[in-house]
Scaffold this motif. Structure first.
Motif, short mmCIF file in Angstrom:
data_model
loop_
_atom_site.label_atom_id
_atom_site.label_comp_id
_atom_site.label_asym_id
_atom_site.label_seq_id
_atom_site.Cartn_x
_atom_site.Cartn_y
_atom_site.Cartn_z
N ARG A 65 -84.55 105.10 20.49
CA ARG A 65 -83.61 105.45 19.43
C ARG A 65 -84.02 107.08 19.83
N ARG A 66 -85.23 107.42 20.68
CA ARG A 66 -84.99 108.97 20.79
C ARG A 66 -83.78 110.17 21.31
N VAL A 67 -83.04 108.94 22.72
CA VAL A 67 -82.00 109.29 23.46
C VAL A 67 -80.67 108.66 22.11
N LEU A 68 -80.90 108.29 22.02
CA LEU A 68 -79.22 107.94 20.92
C LEU A 68 -79.82 109.19 19.45
N LEU A 69 -80.61 109.54 19.86
CA LEU A 69 -80.58 110.55 18.50
C LEU A 69 -80.52 112.12 19.24
N MET A 70 -80.93 112.15 20.33
CA MET A 70 -80.56 113.56 21.59
C MET A 70 -78.47 113.50 21.55
N TYR A 71 -78.31 112.52 21.08
CA TYR A 71 -76.60 112.31 21.65
C TYR A 71 -76.23 112.45 20.69
N ILE A 72 -76.88 112.12 19.40
CA ILE A 72 -76.02 112.53 17.94
C ILE A 72 -76.24 114.20 18.35
N VAL A 73 -77.07 114.82 18.47
CA VAL A 73 -77.50 115.98 18.54
C VAL A 73 -76.52 116.91 19.13
N THR A 74 -76.43 116.26 20.72
CA THR A 74 -75.00 117.44 22.03
C THR A 74 -74.44 116.70 20.96
N LEU A 75 -73.63 115.90 20.73
CA LEU A 75 -72.32 115.99 19.82
C LEU A 75 -71.78 116.53 19.05
N ALA A 76 -72.89 116.27 18.22
CA ALA A 76 -72.86 117.58 16.45
C ALA A 76 -72.62 119.06 17.34
N ALA A 77 -73.30 119.28 18.40
CA ALA A 77 -73.75 121.28 18.16
C ALA A 77 -72.08 121.68 19.12
N ARG A 78 -71.50 119.96 19.98
CA ARG A 78 -70.36 120.80 20.51
C ARG A 78 -69.52 120.52 19.80
N GLN A 79 -69.56 119.78 18.69
CA GLN A 79 -68.44 119.82 17.77
C GLN A 79 -68.74 121.40 16.68
N LEU A 80 -69.73 122.33 16.60
CA LEU A 80 -70.37 123.16 15.84
C LEU A 80 -69.40 124.76 16.46
N LYS A 81 -69.08 124.35 17.79
CA LYS A 81 -68.36 125.92 18.74
C LYS A 81 -67.28 125.50 18.55
#
Length: 81
Positions: A65-81
């Motif tokens: 679950r943590r791996v999936l959460l970190m994946y989502i966080v990483t994707l979201a951070a990339r979209q904010l740039k």
């Protein structure tokens, strides 16, 4: 509100984890993850539902679950740039 709390509870500790083990619970989680996020996800596990010691299943489930959460966080951070 009760439905939402139950849903959150099942995401944090899927009942399938206790009932049928890590493989089934992880399959369920991946399917739900794909439906909730729209992110294509697949899982390659043996079809049979093998069991591991309870503590090991809990550890792997939480880590997954943590791996999936970190994946989502990483994707979201990339979209904010």
């Amino acid at each position: 509100m009760h439905h939402r709390n139950t849903h959150l509870s099942h995401l944090l500790h899927p009942p399938l984890l206790d009932e049928t083990g890590l493989a089934s619970a992880t399959r369920w989680y991946v399917e739900g993850f794909a439906q909730r996020t729209g992110i294509e996800a697949s899982l390659d596990l043996p079809e049979e539902n093998f069991r591991l010691p309870v503590r090991v299943e809990l550890l792997f489930s939480a880590s997954f679950r943590r791996v999936l959460l970190m994946y989502i966080v990483t994707l979201a951070a990339r979209q904010l740039k």
